[in-house]
Design a protein around this motif. Sequence first.
Motif, short mmCIF file in Angstrom:
data_model
loop_
_atom_site.label_atom_id
_atom_site.label_comp_id
_atom_site.label_asym_id
_atom_site.label_seq_id
_atom_site.Cartn_x
_atom_site.Cartn_y
_atom_site.Cartn_z
N ASP A 13 -17.19 -7.04 20.67
CA ASP A 13 -18.53 -7.79 20.34
C ASP A 13 -18.88 -7.73 19.08
OD1 ASP A 13 -19.64 -7.96 23.46
OD2 ASP A 13 -18.45 -6.37 23.38
N LYS A 17 -17.15 -14.39 16.75
CA LYS A 17 -16.56 -15.48 17.24
C LYS A 17 -17.41 -16.72 17.33
CE LYS A 17 -15.76 -13.00 20.99
NZ LYS A 17 -16.73 -13.48 21.96
N ARG A 51 -22.41 -14.14 35.64
CA ARG A 51 -22.24 -13.39 34.05
C ARG A 51 -23.63 -12.83 34.15
NH1 ARG A 51 -21.16 -14.71 28.66
NH2 ARG A 51 -23.04 -14.07 27.22
N LEU A 55 -23.93 -8.82 33.04
CA LEU A 55 -24.68 -8.41 31.67
C LEU A 55 -25.89 -7.73 32.07
CD1 LEU A 55 -23.50 -11.43 29.26
CD2 LEU A 55 -22.14 -9.37 30.05
N TYR A 71 -15.54 -10.55 36.79
CA TYR A 71 -15.06 -11.48 35.72
C TYR A 71 -13.86 -12.37 36.30
CZ TYR A 71 -17.45 -8.78 31.95
OH TYR A 71 -18.41 -8.50 31.06
N ARG A 75 -13.96 -16.27 36.15
CA ARG A 75 -12.73 -16.89 35.57
C ARG A 75 -12.13 -18.18 36.38
NH1 ARG A 75 -10.11 -12.54 33.42
NH2 ARG A 75 -11.67 -12.88 31.89
N ARG A 97 -13.26 -16.37 24.72
CA ARG A 97 -12.76 -15.20 25.62
C ARG A 97 -12.38 -15.72 26.76
NH1 ARG A 97 -14.41 -10.38 24.17
NH2 ARG A 97 -16.61 -10.15 23.17
N SER A 101 -9.74 -10.51 27.45
CA SER A 101 -10.70 -9.78 27.69
C SER A 101 -10.80 -8.66 28.55
CB SER A 101 -12.10 -10.58 27.71
OG SER A 101 -12.33 -11.17 26.31
N SER A 102 -10.15 -9.22 29.76
CA SER A 102 -10.21 -8.28 30.84
C SER A 102 -9.30 -7.26 30.55
CB SER A 102 -9.84 -9.28 32.15
OG SER A 102 -10.97 -9.90 32.59
N TYR A 105 -11.00 -5.07 27.94
CA TYR A 105 -12.37 -4.31 28.29
C TYR A 105 -12.11 -3.48 29.69
CZ TYR A 105 -15.27 -6.56 24.83
OH TYR A 105 -15.82 -7.00 23.68
N GLN A 106 -11.49 -4.16 30.73
CA GLN A 106 -11.60 -3.55 31.82
C GLN A 106 -10.11 -2.56 31.99
OE1 GLN A 106 -13.12 -6.83 32.01
NE2 GLN A 106 -14.78 -5.44 32.06
N LEU A 154 -22.69 -4.50 29.07
CA LEU A 154 -21.39 -4.06 28.23
C LEU A 154 -21.47 -3.29 26.85
CD1 LEU A 154 -18.23 -4.62 29.57
CD2 LEU A 154 -20.07 -5.50 30.74
P1 TMP Z 1 -19.85 -12.35 25.12
O1 TMP Z 1 -21.01 -11.32 24.71
O2 TMP Z 1 -18.88 -12.33 24.17
O3 TMP Z 1 -20.65 -13.46 25.85
O4 TMP Z 1 -19.02 -11.67 26.46
C1 TMP Z 1 -19.62 -10.83 27.46
C2 TMP Z 1 -19.46 -9.23 27.56
O5 TMP Z 1 -18.57 -9.27 28.74
C3 TMP Z 1 -18.66 -8.79 26.40
O6 TMP Z 1 -19.23 -7.46 26.26
C4 TMP Z 1 -17.35 -9.03 27.05
C5 TMP Z 1 -17.32 -8.37 28.35
N1 TMP Z 1 -16.15 -8.99 29.05
C6 TMP Z 1 -15.56 -8.15 29.79
O7 TMP Z 1 -15.71 -7.02 29.76
N2 TMP Z 1 -14.16 -8.59 30.17
C7 TMP Z 1 -13.98 -9.93 30.50
O8 TMP Z 1 -13.17 -10.28 31.23
C8 TMP Z 1 -14.60 -10.97 29.73
C9 TMP Z 1 -14.43 -12.34 29.86
C10 TMP Z 1 -15.80 -10.26 28.90
#
Ligand code: TMP
Length: 202
Positions: A13, A17, A51, A55, A71, A75, A97, A101-102, A105-106, A154
């Motif tokens: 973050d 991007k 979303r 969030l 997520y 997708r 993304r 990202s999954s 992050y996950q 997140l």
């Molecule tokens: P963004 O702030 O880039 O729009 O993304 C939203 C948030 O979601 C960011 O903190 C990253 C998180 N994220 C995941 O945790 N897993 C995922 O698969 C994706 C696509 C985003």
Amino acid sequence: MNKGYFISFEGSDGVGKSTQIKLLESYLKDLGHELLVLREPGGTQISEAIREILLDKNNAKMSESAELLLYEAARAQLCEELIKPALARGVTVIADRFYDSSLAYQGFGRGIDLNEVQSLNEFATGGLKPDITFLLHLPNSLSRKLIDHEADRLELAGEEFMSRVQTGFLEIAKAEPERIKLIDASGSKEEVFSRIIAELPC
Ligand code: TMP
């Protein structure tokens, strides 16, 4: 075979991007590309609704597996409804993304088994892969300073989480150097953009 070219942007973050995506969008438009620019999670009515759930700071109780599945659901919808049809028409798709990202992050961040995340990624995308992925990289301390909105669920996950995500992205990039281009995101937006252009085959 996809007729269109599929580009994804990844990174922690606040790494810049969105700015780079805007610059690439106008660069490719000038070259005559028909473009579709999307963000994950989001991009369709259903995915944007997911979303909001993901969030929302009030959803602090969300389990890690529910988070991953949401997520993936966002997708799956985005791939079916927009990305695959656009690529089939020969449109160039830019995604803010995608499945990396999954994994970061996950998988690396939350600690969910990486093979499980990978299987779900494949299920959600039906095996669709970006042709090229730009991983924007900045030291965590610097990237946090670039966030210009109130922190979402997140972004509130803490420094250690973000540092695992950062390490995760670097591991993911190491495993697939052909597809994933590691971009130094320090310096002016023009400097960063020139590093991106240097890697573009089109
Ligand atoms: P963004 O702030 O880039 O729009 O993304 C939203 C948030 O979601 C960011 O903190 C990253 C998180 N994220 C995941 O945790 N897993 C995922 O698969 C994706 C696509 C985003």
